[in-house]
Motif scaffolding. Structure first.
Motif, PDB file in Angstrom:
ATOM      1  N   ASP A 143      43.082  11.278  30.400  1.00  0.00           N
ATOM      2  CA  ASP A 143      42.052   9.753  29.962  1.00  0.00           C
ATOM      3  C   ASP A 143      41.054  10.328  29.169  1.00  0.00           C
ATOM      4  OD1 ASP A 143      43.494   9.025  32.194  1.00  0.00           O
ATOM      5  OD2 ASP A 143      42.696   9.784  33.921  1.00  0.00           O
ATOM      6  N   GLU A 144      41.214  11.096  27.887  1.00  0.00           N
ATOM      7  CA  GLU A 144      39.561  10.777  27.472  1.00  0.00           C
ATOM      8  C   GLU A 144      39.736   9.594  26.154  1.00  0.00           C
ATOM      9  OE1 GLU A 144      38.725  15.189  26.095  1.00  0.00           O
ATOM     10  OE2 GLU A 144      41.309  14.836  25.344  1.00  0.00           O
ATOM     11  N   ASP A 145      40.805   8.642  26.047  1.00  0.00           N
ATOM     12  CA  ASP A 145      40.881   7.681  25.948  1.00  0.00           C
ATOM     13  C   ASP A 145      40.483   6.231  26.552  1.00  0.00           C
ATOM     14  OD1 ASP A 145      43.425   7.891  27.923  1.00  0.00           O
ATOM     15  OD2 ASP A 145      44.548   6.273  26.447  1.00  0.00           O
ATOM     16  N   GLU A 146      40.236   6.884  27.886  1.00  0.00           N
ATOM     17  CA  GLU A 146      39.711   5.543  28.654  1.00  0.00           C
ATOM     18  C   GLU A 146      38.375   6.356  28.828  1.00  0.00           C
ATOM     19  OE1 GLU A 146      41.365   5.853  33.064  1.00  0.00           O
ATOM     20  OE2 GLU A 146      43.194   5.832  32.067  1.00  0.00           O
ATOM     21  N   PHE A 147      38.006   6.781  28.824  1.00  0.00           N
ATOM     22  CA  PHE A 147      36.694   7.613  28.442  1.00  0.00           C
ATOM     23  C   PHE A 147      35.903   6.785  27.356  1.00  0.00           C
ATOM     24  CE2 PHE A 147      33.085  10.556  27.130  1.00  0.00           C
ATOM     25  CZ  PHE A 147      32.018   9.784  28.598  1.00  0.00           C
ATOM     26  N   GLY A 195      32.885   2.452  27.192  1.00  0.00           N
ATOM     27  CA  GLY A 195      31.291   1.969  26.433  1.00  0.00           C
ATOM     28  C   GLY A 195      30.759   2.719  27.182  1.00  0.00           C
ATOM     29  N   LEU A 196      30.932   3.683  27.914  1.00  0.00           N
ATOM     30  CA  LEU A 196      29.355   4.805  28.789  1.00  0.00           C
ATOM     31  C   LEU A 196      29.028   5.563  28.121  1.00  0.00           C
ATOM     32  CD1 LEU A 196      28.767   5.704  31.116  1.00  0.00           C
ATOM     33  CD2 LEU A 196      29.793   7.707  31.040  1.00  0.00           C
ATOM     34  N   PRO A 234      24.066   7.429  27.495  1.00  0.00           N
ATOM     35  CA  PRO A 234      24.592   8.052  26.529  1.00  0.00           C
ATOM     36  C   PRO A 234      24.035   9.657  27.365  1.00  0.00           C
ATOM     37  CG  PRO A 234      23.267   7.573  25.311  1.00  0.00           C
ATOM     38  CD  PRO A 234      23.495   6.538  26.790  1.00  0.00           C
ATOM     39  N   GLN A 235      23.530   9.406  28.298  1.00  0.00           N
ATOM     40  CA  GLN A 235      22.625  11.220  29.100  1.00  0.00           C
ATOM     41  C   GLN A 235      23.881  11.618  30.181  1.00  0.00           C
ATOM     42  OE1 GLN A 235      19.227  10.258  30.598  1.00  0.00           O
ATOM     43  NE2 GLN A 235      18.329  11.490  29.010  1.00  0.00           N
ATOM     44  N   ALA A 236      24.556  10.473  30.045  1.00  0.00           N
ATOM     45  CA  ALA A 236      25.646  10.057  32.168  1.00  0.00           C
ATOM     46  C   ALA A 236      26.642  11.054  30.679  1.00  0.00           C
ATOM     47  CB  ALA A 236      25.508   9.057  32.362  1.00  0.00           C
ATOM     48  N   ALA A 264      26.774  14.337  29.553  1.00  0.00           N
ATOM     49  CA  ALA A 264      26.969  15.711  30.966  1.00  0.00           C
ATOM     50  C   ALA A 264      27.888  15.283  31.608  1.00  0.00           C
ATOM     51  CB  ALA A 264      25.587  14.724  32.199  1.00  0.00           C
ATOM     52  N   ALA A 265      29.090  14.202  31.301  1.00  0.00           N
ATOM     53  CA  ALA A 265      30.360  13.865  31.355  1.00  0.00           C
ATOM     54  C   ALA A 265      31.075  14.694  30.994  1.00  0.00           C
ATOM     55  CB  ALA A 265      30.829  12.796  31.510  1.00  0.00           C
ATOM     56  N   VAL A 266      30.822  14.356  29.078  1.00  0.00           N
ATOM     57  CA  VAL A 266      31.562  15.602  28.177  1.00  0.00           C
ATOM     58  C   VAL A 266      31.066  17.219  28.824  1.00  0.00           C
ATOM     59  CG1 VAL A 266      31.857  16.557  26.077  1.00  0.00           C
ATOM     60  CG2 VAL A 266      32.094  13.773  26.713  1.00  0.00           C
ATOM     61  N   ALA A 267      29.898  17.752  29.156  1.00  0.00           N
ATOM     62  CA  ALA A 267      29.825  19.000  29.413  1.00  0.00           C
ATOM     63  C   ALA A 267      30.388  19.720  30.859  1.00  0.00           C
ATOM     64  CB  ALA A 267      28.163  19.025  29.662  1.00  0.00           C
ATOM     65  N   ALA A 268      30.515  18.584  31.647  1.00  0.00           N
ATOM     66  CA  ALA A 268      31.469  18.945  32.313  1.00  0.00           C
ATOM     67  C   ALA A 268      32.662  19.557  32.359  1.00  0.00           C
ATOM     68  CB  ALA A 268      31.395  17.996  33.875  1.00  0.00           C
ATOM     69  N   LEU A 269      33.554  18.164  31.727  1.00  0.00           N
ATOM     70  CA  LEU A 269      34.852  18.591  31.305  1.00  0.00           C
ATOM     71  C   LEU A 269      34.836  20.147  30.838  1.00  0.00           C
ATOM     72  CD1 LEU A 269      38.027  17.114  31.268  1.00  0.00           C
ATOM     73  CD2 LEU A 269      37.259  16.584  29.078  1.00  0.00           C
TER      74      LEU A 269
END
Length: 166
Positions: free
Chosen positions: A125-129, A133-134, A139-141, A144-149
């Protein structure tokens, strides 16, 4: 009790929110809460079968789910009706909040699948991410999301996702 206090075991409702709307809510058995990590168990809450091609979620499957109040992900161990491990479905989320019998988790679109034998590790679901528009709105969230993945993928390809669950 405050949202960050350990709660007693029992039943609760898991509420998955996406883009500000409730995506799904389901009852779960609260297995443990140490004040940081919450563990619950629930049967497959979807309607019918969800076939991803690499795994099928279906009636009888049991999910043991782990949520953190200080991490940007949730890990769901998936077993079939006979107890055989299918793998781990990892949701990238904002940290969970448990309050008043509800465990509320905001889904941030990114996911990771890890097969039971660890040979199939795939980002989802990288395309959905990207479309969410997050990155522009928060941008901080998004970072954090990309770092978590990235963290979960490194664990899956290294010592294993299960190291988070013991």
């Amino acid at each position: 009790m405050s949202a960050n206090s350990p709660e007693r075991t029992g039943d609760l409702t898991v509420v998955l929110v996406k883009a500000g709307r409730t995506k799904i809510r389901y009852d779960a058995e609260l297995l443990a809460d140490d004040g940081t990590r919450v563990a619950v168990r629930a049967p497959w809450a979807g309607e019918g079968v969800r076939d991803f091609g690499f795994v099928r979620f279906e009636t009888g499957d049991v999910f043991t789910e782990y949520y953190w109040r200080d991490r940007w992900y949730a890990v769901k161990e998936v077993r079939d009706a006979d107890g055989a491990l299918k793998g781990w479905y990892c949701d990238i989320t904002r940290p969970a909040v448990l309050s008043g019998g509800e465990l509320v988790v905001e889904d941030l679109d990114l996911d990771l699948w890890v097969s039971a034998d660890g040979t199939d590790v795939r980002r989802l679901d990288e395309d959905e991410f990207a479309d969410s528009g997050l990155e522009e709105k928060d941008p901080q969230a998004a970072a954090a999301a990309v770092a978590a993945l990235d963290e979960l993928e490194a664990l899956a390809r290294g010592p294993g996702i299960e190291t988070l669950l013991s």
